[in-house]
Design an enzyme around this catalytic site. Sequence first.
Site, PDB file in Angstrom:
ATOM      1  N   TYR A  17       0.874  -1.175   0.000  1.00 48.95           N
ATOM      2  CA  TYR A  17       0.000   0.000   0.000  1.00 48.95           C
ATOM      3  C   TYR A  17       0.912   1.226   0.000  1.00 48.95           C
ATOM      4  O   TYR A  17       0.916   2.035   0.918  1.00 48.95           O
ATOM      5  CB  TYR A  17      -0.913   0.001   1.228  1.00 48.95           C
ATOM      6  CG  TYR A  17      -2.019  -1.024   1.167  1.00 48.95           C
ATOM      7  CD1 TYR A  17      -2.287  -1.726  -0.001  1.00 48.95           C
ATOM      8  CD2 TYR A  17      -2.817  -1.280   2.275  1.00 48.95           C
ATOM      9  CE1 TYR A  17      -3.298  -2.674  -0.055  1.00 48.95           C
ATOM     10  CE2 TYR A  17      -3.836  -2.225   2.221  1.00 48.95           C
ATOM     11  CZ  TYR A  17      -4.066  -2.918   1.056  1.00 48.95           C
ATOM     12  OH  TYR A  17      -5.072  -3.847   1.003  1.00 48.95           O
TER      13      TYR A  17
HETATM   14  P1  FDA Z   1       3.710  -2.340 -10.394  1.00 48.53           P
HETATM   15  O1  FDA Z   1       4.072  -2.849 -11.720  1.00 48.53           O
HETATM   16  O2  FDA Z   1       3.278  -0.918 -10.293  1.00 48.53           O
HETATM   17  O3  FDA Z   1       4.903  -2.623  -9.378  1.00 48.53           O
HETATM   18  C1  FDA Z   1       4.889  -2.296  -8.010  1.00 48.53           C
HETATM   19  C2  FDA Z   1       6.313  -2.220  -7.468  1.00 48.53           C
HETATM   20  O4  FDA Z   1       6.991  -3.445  -7.677  1.00 48.53           O
HETATM   21  C3  FDA Z   1       7.171  -1.157  -8.173  1.00 48.53           C
HETATM   22  O5  FDA Z   1       8.131  -0.668  -7.274  1.00 48.53           O
HETATM   23  C4  FDA Z   1       7.835  -1.952  -9.263  1.00 48.53           C
HETATM   24  O6  FDA Z   1       9.012  -1.358  -9.759  1.00 48.53           O
HETATM   25  C5  FDA Z   1       8.094  -3.267  -8.574  1.00 48.53           C
HETATM   26  N1  FDA Z   1       8.072  -4.387  -9.505  1.00 48.53           N
HETATM   27  C6  FDA Z   1       7.077  -4.711 -10.370  1.00 48.53           C
HETATM   28  N2  FDA Z   1       7.387  -5.809 -11.045  1.00 48.53           N
HETATM   29  C7  FDA Z   1       8.601  -6.213 -10.613  1.00 48.53           C
HETATM   30  C8  FDA Z   1       9.441  -7.298 -10.961  1.00 48.53           C
HETATM   31  N3  FDA Z   1       9.087  -8.175 -11.886  1.00 48.53           N
HETATM   32  N4  FDA Z   1      10.628  -7.407 -10.339  1.00 48.53           N
HETATM   33  C9  FDA Z   1      11.007  -6.514  -9.390  1.00 48.53           C
HETATM   34  N5  FDA Z   1      10.240  -5.463  -9.029  1.00 48.53           N
HETATM   35  C10 FDA Z   1       9.040  -5.309  -9.634  1.00 48.53           C
HETATM   36  N6  FDA Z   1      -2.374  -5.763  -2.481  1.00 48.53           N
HETATM   37  C11 FDA Z   1      -2.640  -6.852  -1.737  1.00 48.53           C
HETATM   38  O7  FDA Z   1      -1.746  -7.379  -1.065  1.00 48.53           O
HETATM   39  N7  FDA Z   1      -3.892  -7.396  -1.752  1.00 48.53           N
HETATM   40  C12 FDA Z   1      -4.900  -6.892  -2.501  1.00 48.53           C
HETATM   41  O8  FDA Z   1      -6.005  -7.406  -2.494  1.00 48.53           O
HETATM   42  C13 FDA Z   1      -4.619  -5.743  -3.303  1.00 48.53           C
HETATM   43  N8  FDA Z   1      -5.584  -5.186  -4.088  1.00 48.53           N
HETATM   44  C14 FDA Z   1      -5.273  -4.110  -4.901  1.00 48.53           C
HETATM   45  C15 FDA Z   1      -6.248  -3.574  -5.744  1.00 48.53           C
HETATM   46  C16 FDA Z   1      -5.945  -2.493  -6.568  1.00 48.53           C
HETATM   47  C17 FDA Z   1      -7.000  -1.953  -7.483  1.00 48.53           C
HETATM   48  C18 FDA Z   1      -4.654  -1.925  -6.526  1.00 48.53           C
HETATM   49  C19 FDA Z   1      -4.326  -0.732  -7.388  1.00 48.53           C
HETATM   50  C20 FDA Z   1      -3.680  -2.457  -5.694  1.00 48.53           C
HETATM   51  C21 FDA Z   1      -3.980  -3.546  -4.873  1.00 48.53           C
HETATM   52  N9  FDA Z   1      -3.022  -4.103  -4.024  1.00 48.53           N
HETATM   53  C22 FDA Z   1      -3.334  -5.198  -3.261  1.00 48.53           C
HETATM   54  C23 FDA Z   1      -1.663  -3.546  -3.980  1.00 48.53           C
HETATM   55  C24 FDA Z   1      -0.750  -4.305  -4.917  1.00 48.53           C
HETATM   56  O9  FDA Z   1      -0.393  -5.556  -4.337  1.00 48.53           O
HETATM   57  C25 FDA Z   1       0.543  -3.508  -5.139  1.00 48.53           C
HETATM   58  O10 FDA Z   1       0.241  -2.271  -5.703  1.00 48.53           O
HETATM   59  C26 FDA Z   1       1.513  -4.290  -6.022  1.00 48.53           C
HETATM   60  O11 FDA Z   1       2.802  -3.809  -5.835  1.00 48.53           O
HETATM   61  C27 FDA Z   1       1.108  -4.194  -7.461  1.00 48.53           C
HETATM   62  O12 FDA Z   1       1.907  -4.987  -8.279  1.00 48.53           O
HETATM   63  P2  FDA Z   1       1.978  -4.620  -9.833  1.00 48.53           P
HETATM   64  O13 FDA Z   1       2.945  -5.530 -10.463  1.00 48.53           O
HETATM   65  O14 FDA Z   1       0.602  -4.521 -10.387  1.00 48.53           O
HETATM   66  O15 FDA Z   1       2.515  -3.131  -9.738  1.00 48.53           O
END
Ligand code: FDA
Length: 511
Positions: free
Chosen positions: A452
Amino acid sequence: SVYSTFLQCFKNYTNSSTQLNNIVFSQTNSSFSTVLRNYIRNARFNTTSTSKPLIIVTPLQESHVQGTVICAKRIGIQIKIRSGGHDYEGISYISDEPFIILDLFNIRKVSVDIEKETAMIQAGATLGEVYYRIWEKSKVHGFPAGVCPTVGVGGHISGGGYGNMLRKYGLSVDNVIDAQIVDVQGRLLDRKSMGEDLFWAIKGGGGASFGVVLSYTVKLVSVPKIVTIFRVMKTLDENATDLVVQWQKVAPNTDDRLFMRLLLQPVTSKKVKKTKTVRASVVALFLGGADEVVSILRNEFPLLGLKKEDCNETSWIGSVIWWNDADDFNNGAKPETLLDRNLNSASFGKRKSDYVQKAISKHDLESIWKKMIEQGKVGFVFNPYGGKMAEIASDATPFPHRAGNLFKMQYSVNWDDPSDAAGQNFLNQAKNIHSYMTPFVSSNPRSAYINYRDLDIGINHFDKNSFEDGKVYGTMYFNNNFDRLVKIKNAVDPENFFRNEQSIPVSKENQ
Ligand code: FDA
């Protein structure tokens, strides 16, 4: 230009004689804006003034990821890694310094092995794709992760990952058994070759501090053929305050198969027009049948008044659809909806988090309601802990918030008005209410959940105070695990190539 130097290096490294127009996008490429915006999930970071990358790389295979790391390092340019783009502060695709986005949406295979009860999940897969691929192979297996199907695996699991099975099965990271990562030297490592320290760090230490995660291999968990879901809502005039008092006693202590999320929202009263009230909604998943959960809660949580008619029995995949969107579920949506990567809209939003370790009294809840109503829009989501969460040691993974926490709270506000004034107002509301909650939540450190993401709690400027800056947010996110994360960071990335606004800093001596 940076682009041509990068492209040349990338071509040499990947041994590619083909056109790379669909993999390496410069700002002048006609698809650049579309590719950039496809995975911007918060309208706050989709404006003309939002910083833009110089280049976006969308790898199709491992060597493209390795090539990006090696070439970006050679040029001395920062990379931002994006998987699903759900970071609440957008730090996977914005930066104050010149940067490249490494966007992993094409690296998204999910291979499920029901015999071994495992799945190999690539970082660019969404949670919806993970759930769907498991369901395709088995109706009695699942995976404990977040409730929003468009969230990306890469960021989610890097930061812990929780969903409505956490009381039974813990976090996503508690179920990870292997991983693949590209390190700062461009090497492709698995659990064995990266070693147990780095493997520990990437299971909850937050994305983007240690390398690029390519995949996680996870243990699947058992789910019954029939599960039960329900939602019960009450406003203040319907005794919501007593309900919340009782929820705090029951939700973290009840049967591990039961997860009862509590949503609290300031709303306009339906009964007395123009009067503001607070609505409490209990939204639940029970890994079992309706009769059983009704009987459990009749004893433990009489104020909820749960009746069988309030419950819906469905399959586990049905519950995933319902948790994401009850209207979709009621309209008979098929599991294929979980494969949908396109959000209809991305509104403006802000989130913050806290941990509650001592039940909040009725008197204090009443003062909190007053504050919520006065502020106007910020809501709370209380997620009960206990069960498996309390059984796992706080240093088993970097995610430290285990025994002793009754529930995690999320502060949540979304809005549609694009004006700066509206945005500032809602951001201030979130700050004000977070500050108001100080006496009721954890302290020394006041804890927060890395997934978060909240830049209000501290930012790293990578100057001579980098370690101290990092310690501020690092201690809040990781408590006593912060020191071990710094040691691992020193060992695997001493020059701090993998960094972002809230990454794990190197120690003072390495700065
Ligand atoms: P994104 O691509 O934005 O990455 C997030 C972070 O991780 C960044 O710092 C990025 O650089 C890094 N990163 C991404 N991919 C990587 C990789 N392959 N290797 C290394 N670093 C990497 N959380 C939760 O625990 N339970 C839930 O139910 C929810 N629900 C939820 C709903 C909605 C609508 C949102 C917007 C967010 C959530 N979240 C959540 C939060 C979510 O777990 C958190 O935002 C994650 O980091 C999102 O991962 P993404 O890959 O989508 O994000």
